[in-house]
Design an enzyme around this catalytic site. Structure first.
Site, mmCIF file in Angstrom:
data_model
loop_
_atom_site.group_PDB
_atom_site.id
_atom_site.type_symbol
_atom_site.label_atom_id
_atom_site.label_comp_id
_atom_site.label_asym_id
_atom_site.label_seq_id
_atom_site.Cartn_x
_atom_site.Cartn_y
_atom_site.Cartn_z
ATOM 1 N N GLU A 40 30.395 -26.552 24.135
ATOM 2 C CA GLU A 40 30.094 -25.291 23.450
ATOM 3 C C GLU A 40 31.350 -24.624 22.894
ATOM 4 O O GLU A 40 31.308 -24.002 21.847
ATOM 5 C CB GLU A 40 29.333 -24.325 24.374
ATOM 6 C CG GLU A 40 27.883 -24.722 24.586
ATOM 7 C CD GLU A 40 27.109 -24.891 23.275
ATOM 8 O OE1 GLU A 40 27.403 -24.185 22.296
ATOM 9 O OE2 GLU A 40 26.227 -25.770 23.225
ATOM 10 N N TYR A 43 27.470 -15.462 22.155
ATOM 11 C CA TYR A 43 26.786 -16.669 21.694
ATOM 12 C C TYR A 43 27.015 -17.828 22.678
ATOM 13 O O TYR A 43 26.071 -18.506 23.106
ATOM 14 C CB TYR A 43 27.280 -17.073 20.286
ATOM 15 C CG TYR A 43 26.806 -18.455 19.929
ATOM 16 C CD1 TYR A 43 25.531 -18.644 19.410
ATOM 17 C CD2 TYR A 43 27.590 -19.582 20.197
ATOM 18 C CE1 TYR A 43 25.058 -19.913 19.144
ATOM 19 C CE2 TYR A 43 27.130 -20.854 19.937
ATOM 20 C CZ TYR A 43 25.861 -21.011 19.407
ATOM 21 O OH TYR A 43 25.389 -22.263 19.159
ATOM 22 N N ASP A 99 23.456 -17.603 16.099
ATOM 23 C CA ASP A 99 24.641 -17.946 15.305
ATOM 24 C C ASP A 99 24.228 -18.029 13.839
ATOM 25 O O ASP A 99 23.125 -17.620 13.475
ATOM 26 C CB ASP A 99 25.255 -19.276 15.797
ATOM 27 C CG ASP A 99 24.378 -20.473 15.469
ATOM 28 O OD1 ASP A 99 23.194 -20.271 15.125
ATOM 29 O OD2 ASP A 99 24.870 -21.611 15.548
#
Ligand code: SF4
Length: 350
Positions: A41, A124, A142
């Site tokens: 991520e 996020y 996003d």
């Protein structure tokens, strides 16, 4: 903007029906370990899946556990990040590994708020990590998600306004509340990356096209709405490629700012001062200017015009306490360099 409950249900079921979880193979999905989820991520922030895959594979092979990452030097972590860009991510990842390995005894946080206190993790990324690793119902929002939601539901609120961000986050959270969180977040991101793309969405094959507001109204180009466009600034740099045939000078940029912590050639404000610069930094050596090369380079916020002066010195010797290091083709791989330097090396040094 109030969105009808039945529209939300239709959107949810159409998108989940479309999604085949194995369609976009990603190495970190084979091994849904929290360490792999976290590394992937961070790498995926502002970077496409296909760009990330080779970096991810090399990285987890060299640093298989958080303890390995914490015990390494920042220079080595940057070396494994070299070419992926946005290097503050690598520095924060390294800092975070020390927090997790030493302060949390190697135990990763589980909930969203605890993740938000880890260096380099924003809302996020915290939502992505907690949904993928623990199946917590935290919706990711996003660029892909803004685009898909704004087009499908015809939302005109700017995605870079406070009101717009809140509206999209509320809708995304409402949608995820009744579906498996990890599957949903992956489905909407895959859909945004492969079907509802920024410039050429595949509307004719899109399974959502009969209900999509932007497709029916012909407003795909206008959505999502943004208040500001990125303004690029111009930046001119003079680089000195000082060498004695084999060895050349490099220096490490300061940790803050653009390309922080990476190596590059020495820079000079004005090329008129090359003679003075050489006298001060490369003592006891004559030199000649062999070549002057201009290389344009683009970053997200900058148009760079770089001029490289190749200076051949007869003898390279560093001052005591010099900021520079001597590199050569054999040891170059031990220094992490930025994308513009790589471009130069590729063109002129094979
Ligand atoms: S029809 Fe086109 S704009 Fe609408 S969701 Fe599908 S790909 Fe996106």
């Amino acid at each position: 903007m109030e969105i009808d409950h039945s529209d939300v249900s239709t959107f949810r079921s159409q998108l989940l029906n479309w999604h085949e979880p194995g369609d976009r193979p990603m190495p970190w999905k084979k091994h849904p370990d929290i360490y792999w989820v976290w590394i992937s991520e961070i790498m995926l922030q502002q970077t496409r899946v296909d760009q990330v895959i080779p970096f991810f594979e090399r990285f987890v092979q060299r640093f298989p556990k958080v303890e390995d990452l914490a015990a390494s030097s920042e220079g080595e972590v940057l070396k494994y990040w070299e070419g992926l860009g946005y290097y503050s991510r690598a520095r924060n990842l390294h800092k975070a590994s020390k927090v997790i390995a030493y302060e949390l005894n190697g135990v990763f946080p589980e909930n969203l708020n605890d993740w938000l206190s880890i260096p380099g993790v924003g809302p996020y990324t915290a939502a992505a990590i907690t949904s993928f690793a623990f199946n917590h119902p935290n919706a990711v929002v996003d660029g892909n998600v803004y685009r898909v939601l704004s087009r499908y539901f015809g939302i005109l609120s700017p995605i870079d306004s406070t009101k717009g961000k809140k509206e999209f986050a509320t809708l995304a959270q409402k949608i995820i509340s009744e579906v498996p969180p990890a599957d949903w977040n992956q489905a909407i991101m895959d859909f945004g990356a492969t079907v509802c793309k920024p410039n050429q969405p595949d509307c004719s094959h899109c399974p959502l096209n009969r209900d999509c507001h932007a497709n029916l109204e012909g407003s795909i180009r206008e959505l999502p709405v943004k208040l500001k466009k990125i303004q690029k600034t111009d930046w001119s740099i003079n680089y000195l490629h000082v060498h004695d045939g084999n060895r050349f000078l490099l220096r490490r940029r300061s940790k803050d700012g653009i390309w922080g912590g990476l190596h590059e050639f020495p820079t000079l404000e004005s090329p008129g001062k090359i003679g003075n610069w050489m006298q001060k930094n490369v003592p006891d050596s004559d030199f000649c200017i062999k070549k002057v090369t201009q290389i344009p380079h683009q970053l997200t916020h900058k148009n760079i015009s770089a001029t490289f002066y190749e200076l051949k010195a007869n003898h390279l010797k560093l001052n005591e306490n010099s900021d520079f290091v001597l590199a050569d083709e054999k040891n170059l791989t031990t220094f992490a360099v930025h994308s513009l330097m790589k471009k130069y090396f590729t063109i002129f040094m094979g």
